[in-house]
Write an enzyme that holds these catalytic residues in place. Structure first.
Site, PDB file in Angstrom:
ATOM      1  NE  ARG A 174      23.553  45.480  36.360  1.00  0.00           N
ATOM      2  CZ  ARG A 174      24.925  45.023  36.166  1.00  0.00           C
ATOM      3  NH1 ARG A 174      25.834  45.856  35.885  1.00  0.00           N
ATOM      4  NH2 ARG A 174      25.010  43.991  36.665  1.00  0.00           N
ATOM      5  CB  SER A 175      18.091  43.147  32.990  1.00  0.00           C
ATOM      6  OG  SER A 175      19.215  42.360  33.147  1.00  0.00           O
ATOM      7  NE  ARG A 235      33.698  45.814  46.524  1.00  0.00           N
ATOM      8  CZ  ARG A 235      33.941  44.494  46.712  1.00  0.00           C
ATOM      9  NH1 ARG A 235      33.181  44.178  47.588  1.00  0.00           N
ATOM     10  NH2 ARG A 235      34.851  43.733  46.053  1.00  0.00           N
ATOM     11  CD  GLU A 264      35.219  47.651  53.032  1.00  0.00           C
ATOM     12  OE1 GLU A 264      33.931  47.772  53.084  1.00  0.00           O
ATOM     13  OE2 GLU A 264      36.025  46.656  52.590  1.00  0.00           O
ATOM     14  CG  HIS A 282      34.724  43.603  52.945  1.00  0.00           C
ATOM     15  ND1 HIS A 282      35.249  44.499  52.047  1.00  0.00           N
ATOM     16  CD2 HIS A 282      34.438  42.426  52.368  1.00  0.00           C
ATOM     17  CE1 HIS A 282      34.949  44.053  50.680  1.00  0.00           C
ATOM     18  NE2 HIS A 282      34.659  42.729  51.117  1.00  0.00           N
ATOM     19  CB  ILE A 283      34.144  38.575  57.330  1.00  0.00           C
ATOM     20  CG1 ILE A 283      32.851  39.197  58.371  1.00  0.00           C
ATOM     21  CG2 ILE A 283      35.473  39.369  58.106  1.00  0.00           C
ATOM     22  CD1 ILE A 283      33.147  38.233  59.833  1.00  0.00           C
TER      23      ILE A 283
END
Ligand code: 8YV
Length: 329
Positions: A174-175, A235, A264, A282-283
């Site tokens: 974003r910046s 994510r 998920e 998701h580990i």
């Protein structure tokens, strides 16, 4: 004694620690649905969650609730506008997972580039008869260009590892990060489009928000090199998984490594039919030491936030510290 809900199974010794401070209602079973979560929170002062959605209706059903400690650095499961309106403190678990998560991002990226999972499946299926010069040719990681989207703490830990692989590091965020960090990481800030065009290995490490939804969709995948890999340790929802399936099938990119998925723990079933993708459940933060540190940090946040009198302390990792000291509304 104040009452808390621990909404998920976690290390029993952390529950014992919490029991020294609170009357603990521990859901050591399946994930609670929204109604059950609201019901169990009705008489609680605090809660420990791990990805469980908490929004306005949940908070309204829990008039005593003052703090919700998420055992995760990401907190897209919290509606922070609703937390702020109700003066409920949210906390997360930053930093303690940086290195484990960066290690895992690296593992997924390398596994995708060097076709580790695909060739492993082929071997286990009994197909290996002879050595061949062109078996499972992949792309190099050493000396290639790493593109990091999301140059926060985990992105920086990832980029730091690139030095040992003699990689050129480009990033989008974003910046821009401080010049000193850019210099330390030897990382160049570029637009998202330039990053996608130039990177050999793109790794996503940005938080999920309305704005980062489908940061990578068909148009972005079309910009990437056909030899490139895409790794998502951030994510689900940051990547359009259906568009990714198409790109992998058509070999518009070489391979992908995914630890997180839209919707998920259910995932787009087409992903299971695509050979050139490495899939993990998701580990990325899942080492014994790191998950313990995350659980203990969530507990520290609860203990400090709910502490009274001389035991009251500033919680170590508040998301919305501006509500500290304000009464619940
Ligand atoms: C968590 C994560 O284990 O920290 C995060 O944001 O994605 C993981 O480390 C997971 O979200 C469960 O809370």
């Amino acid at each position: 004694m104040q009452k808390i809900l621990v909404a998920r199974p976690i290390f029993p010794d952390v529950i014992d620690r919490l029991k020294q401070h609170f009357d603990v209602d521990w859901n050591n079973a399946d994930v609670l649905g929204a109604d059950e979560l609201a019901r169990r929170l009705a008489d609680k002062d605090g809660a420990l969650t791990a990805g469980d959605p908490v929004g306005a209706s949940t908070l309204a059903a829990a008039p005593r609730l003052r703090v919700v400690a998420n055992m995760a650095v990401g907190y897209n499961n919290f509606d922070m506008a609703a937390f702020n309106r109700a003066n409920v403190l949210g906390t997360n678990t930053p930093d303690v997972l940086n290195e484990s998560t960066a290690d895992f991002g690296w593992a997924l990226m390398m596994a995708a580039a060097r076709r580790i999972e695909e060739s492993g499946h082929w071997l286990r299926a009994g197909h290996w008869q002879k050595w061949s010069y062109d078996s499972f040719l992949g792309g190099d990681v050493y000396g290639s260009t790493l593109g990091v989207i999301g140059m926060g703490r985990i992105g920086q830990a990832l980029a730091r590892r690139a030095r040992g692989f003699n990689m050129q590091v480009i990033y989008h965020n974003r910046s821009r990060v401080a010049e000193q960090i850019e210099a330390e990481l030897n990382a160049q800030y570029v637009s998202k489009e330039e990053l996608l065009r130039r990177a050999d290995h793109v790794v996503l490490v940005l938080p999920y928000t309305k704005d980062s939804h489908h940061t990578i969709g068909a148009a972005e995948l079309a910009l990437m090199k056909p030899t490139a890999t895409l790794t998502n340790i951030a994510r689900g929802g940051i990547v359009d998984d259906a568009a990714l399936v198409e790109a992998l099938r058509a070999k518009r990119i070489a391979a992908a490594g995914l630890d997180v998925y839209e919707g998920e723990p259910k995932l787009n079933p087409d992903l299971l039919t695509v050979p050139n993708v490495v899939l993990t459940p998701h580990i990325a933060s899942a080492t014994e030491a790191t998950r313990r540190a995350m659980a203990n940090l969530a507990a520290d946040n609860l203990i400090a936030a709910l502490g009274e009198g001389p035991r009251a302390e500033r919680p170590p990792s508040p998301i919305n510290p501006e509500v500290l000291g304000k009464g619940r509304t």
